[in-house]
Design a protein around this motif. Structure first.
Motif, PDB file in Angstrom:
ATOM      1  N   VAL A  44      -1.575   3.977 -12.820  1.00 31.92           N
ATOM      2  CA  VAL A  44      -2.452   2.799 -12.851  1.00 31.92           C
ATOM      3  C   VAL A  44      -3.078   2.508 -11.486  1.00 31.92           C
ATOM      4  CG1 VAL A  44      -1.161   1.772 -14.765  1.00 31.92           C
ATOM      5  CG2 VAL A  44      -0.581   1.156 -12.402  1.00 31.92           C
ATOM      6  N   GLY A  45      -2.790   3.354 -10.493  1.00 34.51           N
ATOM      7  CA  GLY A  45      -3.352   3.142  -9.161  1.00 34.51           C
ATOM      8  C   GLY A  45      -2.532   2.228  -8.277  1.00 34.51           C
ATOM      9  N   LYS A  46      -1.262   2.065  -8.611  1.00 38.96           N
ATOM     10  CA  LYS A  46      -0.402   1.118  -7.896  1.00 38.96           C
ATOM     11  C   LYS A  46      -0.260   1.456  -6.409  1.00 38.96           C
ATOM     12  CE  LYS A  46       3.803   1.830  -8.591  1.00 38.96           C
ATOM     13  NZ  LYS A  46       3.932   2.512  -7.266  1.00 38.96           N
ATOM     14  N   THR A  47       0.013   2.713  -6.103  1.00 38.82           N
ATOM     15  CA  THR A  47       0.207   3.100  -4.708  1.00 38.82           C
ATOM     16  C   THR A  47      -1.085   2.962  -3.910  1.00 38.82           C
ATOM     17  OG1 THR A  47       2.030   4.595  -5.232  1.00 38.82           O
ATOM     18  CG2 THR A  47       0.885   4.980  -3.161  1.00 38.82           C
ATOM     19  N   ASN A  48      -2.205   3.340  -4.517  1.00 45.11           N
ATOM     20  CA  ASN A  48      -3.496   3.176  -3.866  1.00 45.11           C
ATOM     21  C   ASN A  48      -3.739   1.716  -3.505  1.00 45.11           C
ATOM     22  OD1 ASN A  48      -6.022   4.117  -2.938  1.00 45.11           O
ATOM     23  ND2 ASN A  48      -6.145   5.530  -4.659  1.00 45.11           N
ATOM     24  N   ILE A  49      -3.404   0.828  -4.425  1.00 40.44           N
ATOM     25  CA  ILE A  49      -3.565  -0.605  -4.181  1.00 40.44           C
ATOM     26  C   ILE A  49      -2.597  -1.083  -3.103  1.00 40.44           C
ATOM     27  CG2 ILE A  49      -3.235  -2.893  -5.212  1.00 40.44           C
ATOM     28  CD1 ILE A  49      -4.372  -1.689  -7.818  1.00 40.44           C
ATOM     29  N   SER A  50      -1.345  -0.599  -3.146  1.00 35.99           N
ATOM     30  CA  SER A  50      -0.355  -0.989  -2.137  1.00 35.99           C
ATOM     31  C   SER A  50      -0.825  -0.638  -0.735  1.00 35.99           C
ATOM     32  CB  SER A  50       0.986  -0.291  -2.413  1.00 35.99           C
ATOM     33  OG  SER A  50       1.550  -0.701  -3.629  1.00 35.99           O
ATOM     34  N   VAL A  51      -1.342   0.582  -0.578  1.00 31.82           N
ATOM     35  CA  VAL A  51      -1.777   1.048   0.740  1.00 31.82           C
ATOM     36  C   VAL A  51      -2.944   0.210   1.247  1.00 31.82           C
ATOM     37  CG1 VAL A  51      -2.868   2.952   1.982  1.00 31.82           C
ATOM     38  CG2 VAL A  51      -0.926   3.397   0.450  1.00 31.82           C
ATOM     39  N   ASN A  52      -3.960   0.022   0.422  1.00 36.48           N
ATOM     40  CA  ASN A  52      -5.142  -0.716   0.857  1.00 36.48           C
ATOM     41  C   ASN A  52      -4.857  -2.200   1.025  1.00 36.48           C
ATOM     42  OD1 ASN A  52      -7.754   1.120   0.892  1.00 36.48           O
ATOM     43  ND2 ASN A  52      -6.480   1.830  -0.809  1.00 36.48           N
ATOM     44  N   PHE A  53      -3.961  -2.741   0.218  1.00 40.47           N
ATOM     45  CA  PHE A  53      -3.525  -4.126   0.376  1.00 40.47           C
ATOM     46  C   PHE A  53      -2.817  -4.312   1.712  1.00 40.47           C
ATOM     47  CE2 PHE A  53      -0.121  -7.336  -0.465  1.00 40.47           C
ATOM     48  CZ  PHE A  53      -0.933  -8.448  -0.641  1.00 40.47           C
ATOM     49  N   ALA A  54      -1.947  -3.373   2.053  1.00 41.45           N
ATOM     50  CA  ALA A  54      -1.250  -3.428   3.341  1.00 41.45           C
ATOM     51  C   ALA A  54      -2.238  -3.369   4.497  1.00 41.45           C
ATOM     52  CB  ALA A  54      -0.242  -2.281   3.440  1.00 41.45           C
ATOM     53  N   LEU A  55      -3.244  -2.512   4.367  1.00 40.69           N
ATOM     54  CA  LEU A  55      -4.265  -2.392   5.408  1.00 40.69           C
ATOM     55  C   LEU A  55      -5.057  -3.688   5.562  1.00 40.69           C
ATOM     56  CD1 LEU A  55      -5.646   1.218   4.876  1.00 40.69           C
ATOM     57  CD2 LEU A  55      -4.705   0.295   6.999  1.00 40.69           C
ATOM     58  N   LEU A 265     -10.990  -5.659  -3.088  1.00 39.54           N
ATOM     59  CA  LEU A 265      -9.642  -5.618  -2.543  1.00 39.54           C
ATOM     60  C   LEU A 265      -9.467  -6.663  -1.439  1.00 39.54           C
ATOM     61  CD1 LEU A 265      -7.269  -4.384  -0.588  1.00 39.54           C
ATOM     62  CD2 LEU A 265      -7.042  -4.104  -3.051  1.00 39.54           C
ATOM     63  N   THR A 266     -10.507  -6.859  -0.640  1.00 39.61           N
ATOM     64  CA  THR A 266     -10.465  -7.890   0.397  1.00 39.61           C
ATOM     65  C   THR A 266     -10.298  -9.274  -0.224  1.00 39.61           C
ATOM     66  OG1 THR A 266     -11.869  -6.592   1.890  1.00 39.61           O
ATOM     67  CG2 THR A 266     -11.747  -8.962   2.291  1.00 39.61           C
ATOM     68  N   GLN A 267     -11.025  -9.548  -1.304  1.00 40.59           N
ATOM     69  CA  GLN A 267     -10.919 -10.827  -1.991  1.00 40.59           C
ATOM     70  C   GLN A 267      -9.517 -11.026  -2.570  1.00 40.59           C
ATOM     71  OE1 GLN A 267     -14.105 -10.587  -4.846  1.00 40.59           O
ATOM     72  NE2 GLN A 267     -15.698 -11.052  -3.342  1.00 40.59           N
ATOM     73  N   ILE A 268      -8.946  -9.957  -3.109  1.00 39.23           N
ATOM     74  CA  ILE A 268      -7.595 -10.018  -3.664  1.00 39.23           C
ATOM     75  C   ILE A 268      -6.590 -10.383  -2.573  1.00 39.23           C
ATOM     76  CG2 ILE A 268      -5.713  -8.533  -4.498  1.00 39.23           C
ATOM     77  CD1 ILE A 268      -7.811  -7.191  -6.321  1.00 39.23           C
ATOM     78  N   THR A 269      -6.744  -9.756  -1.421  1.00 34.20           N
ATOM     79  CA  THR A 269      -5.831 -10.029  -0.304  1.00 34.20           C
ATOM     80  C   THR A 269      -5.940 -11.480   0.155  1.00 34.20           C
ATOM     81  OG1 THR A 269      -6.105  -7.731   0.409  1.00 34.20           O
ATOM     82  CG2 THR A 269      -5.096  -9.252   1.971  1.00 34.20           C
ATOM     83  N   GLN A 270      -7.155 -11.975   0.254  1.00 28.46           N
ATOM     84  CA  GLN A 270      -7.342 -13.364   0.657  1.00 28.46           C
ATOM     85  C   GLN A 270      -6.752 -14.318  -0.371  1.00 28.46           C
ATOM     86  OE1 GLN A 270      -8.370 -14.360   3.640  1.00 28.46           O
ATOM     87  NE2 GLN A 270      -8.524 -12.183   4.161  1.00 28.46           N
ATOM     88  N   ALA A 271      -6.874 -13.958  -1.651  1.00 30.76           N
ATOM     89  CA  ALA A 271      -6.286 -14.793  -2.705  1.00 30.76           C
ATOM     90  C   ALA A 271      -4.769 -14.830  -2.583  1.00 30.76           C
ATOM     91  CB  ALA A 271      -6.698 -14.261  -4.078  1.00 30.76           C
ATOM     92  N   PHE A 272      -4.172 -13.711  -2.206  1.00 27.29           N
ATOM     93  CA  PHE A 272      -2.715 -13.672  -2.054  1.00 27.29           C
ATOM     94  C   PHE A 272      -2.265 -14.496  -0.857  1.00 27.29           C
ATOM     95  CE2 PHE A 272       1.171 -11.996  -0.234  1.00 27.29           C
ATOM     96  CZ  PHE A 272       2.016 -12.020  -1.337  1.00 27.29           C
ATOM     97  N   ILE A 273      -2.966 -14.346   0.260  1.00 26.28           N
ATOM     98  CA  ILE A 273      -2.600 -15.090   1.462  1.00 26.28           C
ATOM     99  C   ILE A 273      -2.640 -16.594   1.197  1.00 26.28           C
ATOM    100  CG2 ILE A 273      -3.322 -15.677   3.814  1.00 26.28           C
ATOM    101  CD1 ILE A 273      -4.260 -12.787   4.115  1.00 26.28           C
TER     102      ILE A 273
END
Length: 299
Positions: A44-55, A265-273
């Motif tokens: 499902v792309g989980k690792t790809n998302i984990s890496v880019n989310f961490a970045l 992905l940037t928007q997702i990260t900001q939503a999490f923060i």
């Protein structure tokens, strides 16, 4: 065991200090926020998302540790385009020192690879549990975020770890099997810890209608059947950039930072923060819970 633990703890501190010598000492106001990124099924792309989310967290000047918990089948290092000599598996089975496993990716992001090859089967002895606790305890004092990229599906060790972390991010795709498996994973988590913060990311959506259908369907099911509120962090569109980036062995947010996928992905990260969940547990509950789970399971 106590002497060994003291030596391991000292090495852990030295390894982290060495990996971040460009940034200077971090001023700690609280322990790291621990996050498990999970999925009901693989692919499902989980690792790809984990890496880019961490970045993305690192780009916000957060000190981040990314741990590949898919021991023996990890691929975080592949997406990052690196080939570390040693992995978390090597450390756990005694083939490497902890300082040999921590790989700095950039100024704010470190990671530990999961390792490849299933020739060594890990038995969770008391010694291995102690080694894990030392590593995680020191990491909590050093980083702002610790991200665990979990293997697909639910195993005994997966459940124990995600039961201890602060937050869980569930990744799903529009495929019916992915939605069903994601719901089953979240249901299991909620049945064991109702207050656990759950966040949803939908990957590989085709259009805006599908975006709403998948994420809102999961959110509705959790609220309607389990009375559990969840947070939809956002959606990632179907984009050949994700595959292109994997082939290039470069995170997609670095390969094409201005692409729609990267901006999502940037928007997702900001939503999490800025997520609305409040901390209600003691700040050191992660280590306490994890030690309880692992010690119980190793007997």
């Amino acid at each position: 065991m106590n002497d060994q633990a003291a030596k391991l703890r000292q090495r852990m501190v030295q390894a982290i200090d060495q990996s971040r010598n460009e940034t200077g000492a971090r001023q700690h106001l609280s322990l790291a926020r621990t996050i498990a990124v999970v999925s009901g099924k693989g692919g499902v792309g989980k690792t790809n998302i984990s890496v880019n989310f961490a970045l993305e967290l690192a780009r916000n000047r957060k000190k981040v540790m990314l741990l590949d918990m898919d021991l023996g089948m990890g691929n975080v290092h592949i997406i990052l385009g690196q080939q570390p000599k040693f992995s978390l598996k090597d450390y756990l089975i005694g083939n490497a020192l902890i300082e040999e496993t921590i790989t700095p990716y950039n100024t704010h992001l470190d990671y530990i690879a999961g390792g490849s090859g299933l020739d060594d089967i890990i038995e969770w002895t008391d010694e291995i549990v102690e080694r894990l606790m030392i590593v995680f305890d020191e990491m909590q004092k050093t980083y702002d975020y610790i991200i665990f990229d979990m293997g697909a599906g639910a195993t005994k060790r997966t459940i124990e770890l995600i039961g201890a972390v602060d937050d869980i991010i569930v990744v799903a795709t529009p495929e019916p099997t992915s939605i069903t498996d994601a719901y089953s994973m979240m249901k299991y988590i909620v049945m064991n810890d109702f207050d656990k913060p759950l966040h949803i990311i939908t990957n590989r959506v085709q259009n805006n209608k599908q975006m709403k259908q998948v994420s809102h369907r999961l959110q509705y099911a959790m609220k309607n059947f389990l009375k559990k509120e969840t947070v939809v962090l956002g959606n990632l569109q179907e984009d050949p950039l994700m595959t292109e980036a994997v082939i290039a062995q470069k995170p997609f947010t670095e390969l094409k930072p201005n692409a729609t996928l990267s901006k999502q992905l940037t928007q997702i990260t900001q939503a999490f923060i800025g997520n609305p969940f409040e901390r209600v547990e003691e700040p050191n509950h992660f280590i306490q819970k994890l030690k309880g789970f692992f010690m119980k399971g190793s007997r």
